[in-house]
Write a protein that holds these residues in place. Structure first.
Motif, PDB file in Angstrom:
ATOM      1  N   VAL A   1       0.835  -1.196   0.000  1.00 16.44           N
ATOM      2  CA  VAL A   1       0.000   0.000   0.000  1.00 16.44           C
ATOM      3  C   VAL A   1       0.874   1.252   0.000  1.00 16.44           C
ATOM      4  O   VAL A   1       1.861   1.325   0.720  1.00 16.44           O
ATOM      5  N   THR A   2       0.488   2.208  -0.821  1.00 16.27           N
ATOM      6  CA  THR A   2       1.146   3.510  -0.794  1.00 16.27           C
ATOM      7  C   THR A   2       0.149   4.534  -0.281  1.00 16.27           C
ATOM      8  O   THR A   2      -0.980   4.612  -0.785  1.00 16.27           O
ATOM      9  N   VAL A   3       0.545   5.255   0.734  1.00 16.58           N
ATOM     10  CA  VAL A   3      -0.295   6.315   1.262  1.00 16.58           C
ATOM     11  C   VAL A   3       0.402   7.630   0.959  1.00 16.58           C
ATOM     12  O   VAL A   3       1.517   7.860   1.430  1.00 16.58           O
ATOM     13  N   ALA A   4      -0.243   8.450   0.162  1.00 14.09           N
ATOM     14  CA  ALA A   4       0.387   9.707  -0.232  1.00 14.09           C
ATOM     15  C   ALA A   4       0.349  10.708   0.908  1.00 14.09           C
ATOM     16  O   ALA A   4      -0.578  10.717   1.718  1.00 14.09           O
ATOM     17  N   GLY A   5       1.378  11.527   0.986  1.00 17.10           N
ATOM     18  CA  GLY A   5       1.379  12.640   1.937  1.00 17.10           C
ATOM     19  C   GLY A   5       1.620  12.258   3.378  1.00 17.10           C
ATOM     20  O   GLY A   5       1.392  13.050   4.278  1.00 17.10           O
ATOM     21  N   GLN A   6       2.050  11.035   3.656  1.00 11.29           N
ATOM     22  CA  GLN A   6       2.351  10.636   5.031  1.00 11.29           C
ATOM     23  C   GLN A   6       3.823  10.288   5.145  1.00 11.29           C
ATOM     24  O   GLN A   6       4.277   9.298   4.593  1.00 11.29           O
ATOM     25  N   GLN A   7       4.520  11.113   5.898  1.00 12.31           N
ATOM     26  CA  GLN A   7       5.944  10.873   6.068  1.00 12.31           C
ATOM     27  C   GLN A   7       6.154   9.710   7.027  1.00 12.31           C
ATOM     28  O   GLN A   7       7.008   8.872   6.852  1.00 12.31           O
ATOM     29  N   TYR A   8       5.317   9.690   8.046  1.00  8.78           N
ATOM     30  CA  TYR A   8       5.448   8.650   9.061  1.00  8.78           C
ATOM     31  C   TYR A   8       4.101   7.953   9.233  1.00  8.78           C
ATOM     32  O   TYR A   8       3.072   8.610   9.305  1.00  8.78           O
ATOM     33  N   ILE A   9       4.122   6.622   9.251  1.00  7.16           N
ATOM     34  CA  ILE A   9       2.866   5.886   9.365  1.00  7.16           C
ATOM     35  C   ILE A   9       2.522   5.684  10.839  1.00  7.16           C
ATOM     36  O   ILE A   9       3.061   4.817  11.511  1.00  7.16           O
ATOM     37  N   THR A  10       1.630   6.516  11.346  1.00  7.21           N
ATOM     38  CA  THR A  10       1.197   6.385  12.737  1.00  7.21           C
ATOM     39  C   THR A  10       0.120   5.302  12.826  1.00  7.21           C
ATOM     40  O   THR A  10      -0.454   4.907  11.810  1.00  7.21           O
ATOM     41  N   PRO A  11      -0.186   4.819  14.041  1.00  8.54           N
ATOM     42  CA  PRO A  11      -1.240   3.809  14.174  1.00  8.54           C
ATOM     43  C   PRO A  11      -2.569   4.251  13.568  1.00  8.54           C
ATOM     44  O   PRO A  11      -3.296   3.430  13.015  1.00  8.54           O
ATOM     45  N   GLU A  12      -2.887   5.542  13.646  1.00  9.96           N
ATOM     46  CA  GLU A  12      -4.191   5.927  13.078  1.00  9.96           C
ATOM     47  C   GLU A  12      -4.191   5.827  11.550  1.00  9.96           C
ATOM     48  O   GLU A  12      -5.222   5.556  10.954  1.00  9.96           O
ATOM     49  N   VAL A  13      -3.011   5.987  10.934  1.00 10.31           N
ATOM     50  CA  VAL A  13      -2.932   5.847   9.474  1.00 10.31           C
ATOM     51  C   VAL A  13      -2.982   4.363   9.088  1.00 10.31           C
ATOM     52  O   VAL A  13      -3.753   3.963   8.208  1.00 10.31           O
ATOM     53  N   SER A  14      -2.192   3.532   9.792  1.00  9.71           N
ATOM     54  CA  SER A  14      -2.220   2.102   9.452  1.00  9.71           C
ATOM     55  C   SER A  14      -3.604   1.515   9.748  1.00  9.71           C
ATOM     56  O   SER A  14      -4.085   0.630   9.040  1.00  9.71           O
ATOM     57  N   PHE A  15      -4.258   2.048  10.784  1.00  9.93           N
ATOM     58  CA  PHE A  15      -5.623   1.592  11.085  1.00  9.93           C
ATOM     59  C   PHE A  15      -6.550   1.871   9.911  1.00  9.93           C
ATOM     60  O   PHE A  15      -7.300   1.005   9.473  1.00  9.93           O
ATOM     61  N   GLU A  16      -6.475   3.079   9.387  1.00  8.33           N
ATOM     62  CA  GLU A  16      -7.347   3.459   8.278  1.00  8.33           C
ATOM     63  C   GLU A  16      -7.115   2.544   7.060  1.00  8.33           C
ATOM     64  O   GLU A  16      -8.057   2.115   6.403  1.00  8.33           O
ATOM     65  N   VAL A  17      -5.838   2.225   6.811  1.00 11.06           N
ATOM     66  CA  VAL A  17      -5.508   1.349   5.677  1.00 11.06           C
ATOM     67  C   VAL A  17      -6.075  -0.049   5.904  1.00 11.06           C
ATOM     68  O   VAL A  17      -6.774  -0.612   5.046  1.00 11.06           O
ATOM     69  N   LEU A  18      -5.819  -0.617   7.085  1.00 15.06           N
ATOM     70  CA  LEU A  18      -6.272  -1.987   7.346  1.00 15.06           C
ATOM     71  C   LEU A  18      -7.794  -2.066   7.474  1.00 15.06           C
ATOM     72  O   LEU A  18      -8.394  -3.082   7.158  1.00 15.06           O
ATOM     73  N   LYS A  19      -8.372  -0.975   7.911  1.00 16.79           N
ATOM     74  CA  LYS A  19      -9.835  -0.906   7.993  1.00 16.79           C
ATOM     75  C   LYS A  19     -10.432  -1.026   6.586  1.00 16.79           C
ATOM     76  O   LYS A  19     -11.349  -1.803   6.345  1.00 16.79           O
ATOM     77  N   ARG A  20      -9.839  -0.265   5.636  1.00 22.26           N
ATOM     78  CA  ARG A  20     -10.355  -0.304   4.262  1.00 22.26           C
ATOM     79  C   ARG A  20     -10.125  -1.667   3.632  1.00 22.26           C
ATOM     80  O   ARG A  20     -10.984  -2.196   2.920  1.00 22.26           O
ATOM     81  N   ILE A  21      -8.961  -2.259   3.884  1.00 23.29           N
ATOM     82  CA  ILE A  21      -8.705  -3.586   3.322  1.00 23.29           C
ATOM     83  C   ILE A  21      -9.653  -4.608   3.961  1.00 23.29           C
ATOM     84  O   ILE A  21     -10.188  -5.482   3.283  1.00 23.29           O
ATOM     85  N   SER A  22      -9.901  -4.456   5.266  1.00 20.77           N
ATOM     86  CA  SER A  22     -10.818  -5.367   5.953  1.00 20.77           C
ATOM     87  C   SER A  22     -12.235  -5.250   5.408  1.00 20.77           C
ATOM     88  O   SER A  22     -12.967  -6.238   5.336  1.00 20.77           O
ATOM     89  N   ASP A  23     -12.632  -4.041   5.041  1.00 26.03           N
ATOM     90  CA  ASP A  23     -13.974  -3.852   4.477  1.00 26.03           C
ATOM     91  C   ASP A  23     -14.151  -4.680   3.213  1.00 26.03           C
ATOM     92  O   ASP A  23     -15.209  -5.256   2.989  1.00 26.03           O
ATOM     93  N   SER A  24     -13.095  -4.750   2.390  1.00 30.87           N
ATOM     94  CA  SER A  24     -13.249  -5.489   1.136  1.00 30.87           C
ATOM     95  C   SER A  24     -12.897  -6.967   1.282  1.00 30.87           C
ATOM     96  O   SER A  24     -13.496  -7.811   0.645  1.00 30.87           O
ATOM     97  N   ARG A  25     -11.926  -7.284   2.156  1.00 28.48           N
ATOM     98  CA  ARG A  25     -11.473  -8.680   2.230  1.00 28.48           C
ATOM     99  C   ARG A  25     -12.115  -9.492   3.359  1.00 28.48           C
ATOM    100  O   ARG A  25     -11.915 -10.707   3.421  1.00 28.48           O
ATOM    101  N   ARG A  26     -12.786  -8.845   4.269  1.00 28.30           N
ATOM    102  CA  ARG A  26     -13.444  -9.524   5.389  1.00 28.30           C
ATOM    103  C   ARG A  26     -12.568 -10.611   6.041  1.00 28.30           C
ATOM    104  O   ARG A  26     -12.835 -11.795   5.947  1.00 28.30           O
TER     105      ARG A  26
END
Lengths: 257, 322
Positions: free
Chosen positions: B61-86
């Motif tokens: 995954v590439t997240v634009a505009g994030q220099q550092y991946i904080t837990p709230e950013v990784s949460f948002e990414v995994l949340k979206r992947i979880s929505d589609s992959r269950r």
């Protein structure tokens, strides 16, 4: 800015006094005394220092049995203004998720508050997930594992977050959820006068927002404290003699290079 | 709704991300799951290395505009992947970042969570974990109920898989990640050079040490023993005399050397939790009632400032003789 601060306190079994069957390793809690969670003193101290500087109030919130009042009184003696106890008899059987759900319901009723402070983990179960579950449920920023904190007049909270990778200066706008590491401060010890005065402070006991007879997330299957038997040989003699005996033993064990 | 048959893994630490593939393999013995290893803004090298140990797919995954991946950013990414992959199970590295991420995910998915797990298995469609509780004195075995779970696995509890695979790499880009926490400054540690988890011999020091300069005594003993140096929590966290990676204990590293020498360490439960699996344990402490003496094989009650130099001297003598 005079923040209303809520601090989570947990009444835990004293881990140093657990009863363990040496043969089976089985753990018993019968007659084991309870105490205030070790790291919770640091969270309360953090809140009290913010109040000293800015004013406002400090309320503690606990989910636990009636006996938890003992630990809650300690918090009041340290300087908390009031306390809320969500009374459940079977805390040990409840998962962090269930406890967090109960807390979130209670925290909604306690609004308006500005800062929720928790420790880095319960000294018993050490799951460290309560702050992040609560922050997610309430859609609030989480400033986690802080080793320093500052609340600014304009409602910004700044802190230094300590993780395995290093230190990070982070900030967010109130209201926030905060967790602190134990290095953040040295908790105060209440005076006798404060302990006596604490008996006049209010502990409000409420029922949980839902029944949780059987936890729907998590079930502990076994607890085992089987530990390796050690030889416990203590050497006698002068420094030179005991060191020499130790080296002989280590050679015998075959652990020297 | 389709059945949950995916396993997601994620850790911001590339080494831990590889270790999670071994955990995934363990779980897949009892459950038929398709494994997805997620990386976020990872360098190409890390992605390549992960694809050689991952079972099925790597989602880079590439997240634009994030220099550092904080837990709230990784949460948002995994949340979206979880929505589609269950996912049926999410395996996260139990670092401080990872624990926060695990909590947020379990809250969002309304499922059970366990952190700091040292073993994960599956049987009869149930996830079972083992973890330390009560200051590390007690090992709890627990089942995660329901059809989805988040498990954070303690770093280095597993080794990365030895078998090579060639997982398919899929690239994905995420935008508009909402951020509530601002990162203002990062002082990253130099990459760790000590790995006590692999050490054969460890000399560990605690509050009995009076000043930082005296560490030289400990280092000399460590050299004579061909040992690595570790410490109890106050020395690294409070005093900063040794790096955080040297902290042995419940909240630090867990070690199992052949020989463990505890010097000036009282032996609180939280420290014992980090060294209880050691082979032979030696304790040196002035206080004869210190709990470390209940947890040692050989003990010397005495002043470390006398005992340690003498021990170093005799060890050097022994070496010279051989």
């Amino acid at each position: 800015m005079q923040p209303n601060i809520v601090v989570l306190l947990k009444h835990i079994y004293d881990e140093n006094q657990l009863k363990v069957d040496q043969q089976t390793g089985e753990v018993s809690f019968q007659g084991v005394p309870g105490k205030l969670g070790t790291f919770d003193r640091n969270s309360l101290e953090t809140a009290l220092r913010i109040k000293q500087k800015l004013g406002g109030s400090v309320i503690t919130l606990t989910v636990g049995p009636q006996e938890a009042e003992r630990s809650i009184r300690e918090g009041l003696a340290m300087g908390a203004d009031k306390a809320v106890l969500v009374k459940v008899p079977n805390l040990l059987e409840l998962s962090a998720n269930t406890v967090a759900n109960m807390m979130v319901d209670q925290l909604k009723e306690m609004q308006p508050w500005h800062i929720l402070i928790t420790s880095e983990g319960g000294a018993d179960t050490y799951t460290s997930v309560l702050p992040s579950i609560i922050a997610q449920k309430l859609n609030l920023p989480l400033l986690g594992f802080l080793r320093s904190i500052e609340v600014l007049e304009d409602g910004t909270v700044k802190g230094e977050r300590s993780t395995e990778k290093g230190i990070m200066a982070i900030s967010a706008k109130l209201p926030v959820v905060v967790s602190v590491v134990s290095e953040i401060n040295e908790p105060r010890i209440p005076t006798l006068l404060q302990i006596m005065a604490s008996t006049k402070k209010e502990i409000r006991t409420v029922a949980p927002s839902f029944e949780a007879q059987a936890d729907r997330y998590f079930k502990t299957l076994s607890l085992s404290a089987k530990s390796k038997e050690r030889k416990r040989i203590i050497f006698d003699g002068t420094v030179q003699e005991v060191v020499s005996k130790l080296i002989d033993s280590l050679v015998g064990e075959g652990v020297l290079s | 709704m389709s059945e949950r048959n995916t396993l997601l893994t994620y850790s911001e630490d590339p080494e831990v991300a590889s270790e999670l593939q071994s955990v995934a393999a363990e779980v897949c013995k009892g459950m038929n799951l398709s494994c997805l290893a997620v990386t976020i803004n990872a360098p190409a090298d890390d992605i390549d290395r992960l694809s050689k140990v991952a079972r099925d797919e790597v989602v880079s995954v590439t997240v634009a505009g994030q220099q550092y991946i904080t837990p709230e950013v990784s949460f948002e990414v995994l949340k979206r992947i979880s929505d589609s992959r269950r996912p049926r199970l999410l395996l996260i590295g139990s670092t401080r970042d990872g624990k926060e991420l695990a909590g947020m995910l379990s809250s969002y998915l309304d499922c059970g969570v366990a952190t700091d797990c040292i073993a994960v298995s599956s049987e009869l469609n149930q996830i079972t974990v083992r973890r330390a509780t009560f200051g590390g004195r007690v090992t709890a075995t627990a089942a995660l109920l329901g059809d989805c779970a988040v498990v954070a696995v303690r770093p280095h509890a597993y080794r990365p898989p030895v078998t090579q695979s060639t997982a398919k790499v899929i690239h994905q880009e995420f935008q508009d990640i909402p951020v509530k926490v601002l990162v203002e400054k990062i002082s990253q540690k130099a990459p760790s050079t000590v790995d006590l988890t692999k050490a054969d011999r460890i000399v560990s020091v605690g509050r009995g040490l009076k000043k930082k300069e005296d560490l030289v005594l400990i280092q000399q003993l460590a050299d004579a023993l061909s040992a690595s140096v570790g410490c109890s929590r106050p020395l690294s966290a409070d005093l900063g005399w040794l790096p955080e990676e040297s902290h042995i204990g419940l909240t630090g590293v867990q070690v199992k050397p052949k020989l463990y020498v505890a010097i000036g360490i009282s032996g609180q439960l939280q420290h014992i939790a980090g060294m209880k699996d050691s082979g032979v344990v030696v304790a040196i402490n002035t206080d004869k009632s210190a709990p470390i003496f209940q947890n040692c094989d050989y003990g010397i009650v005495g002043d470390m400032y006398q005992v340690v130099p003498e021990l170093t001297r005799q060890l050097q003598q022994l070496k010279a003789k051989r």
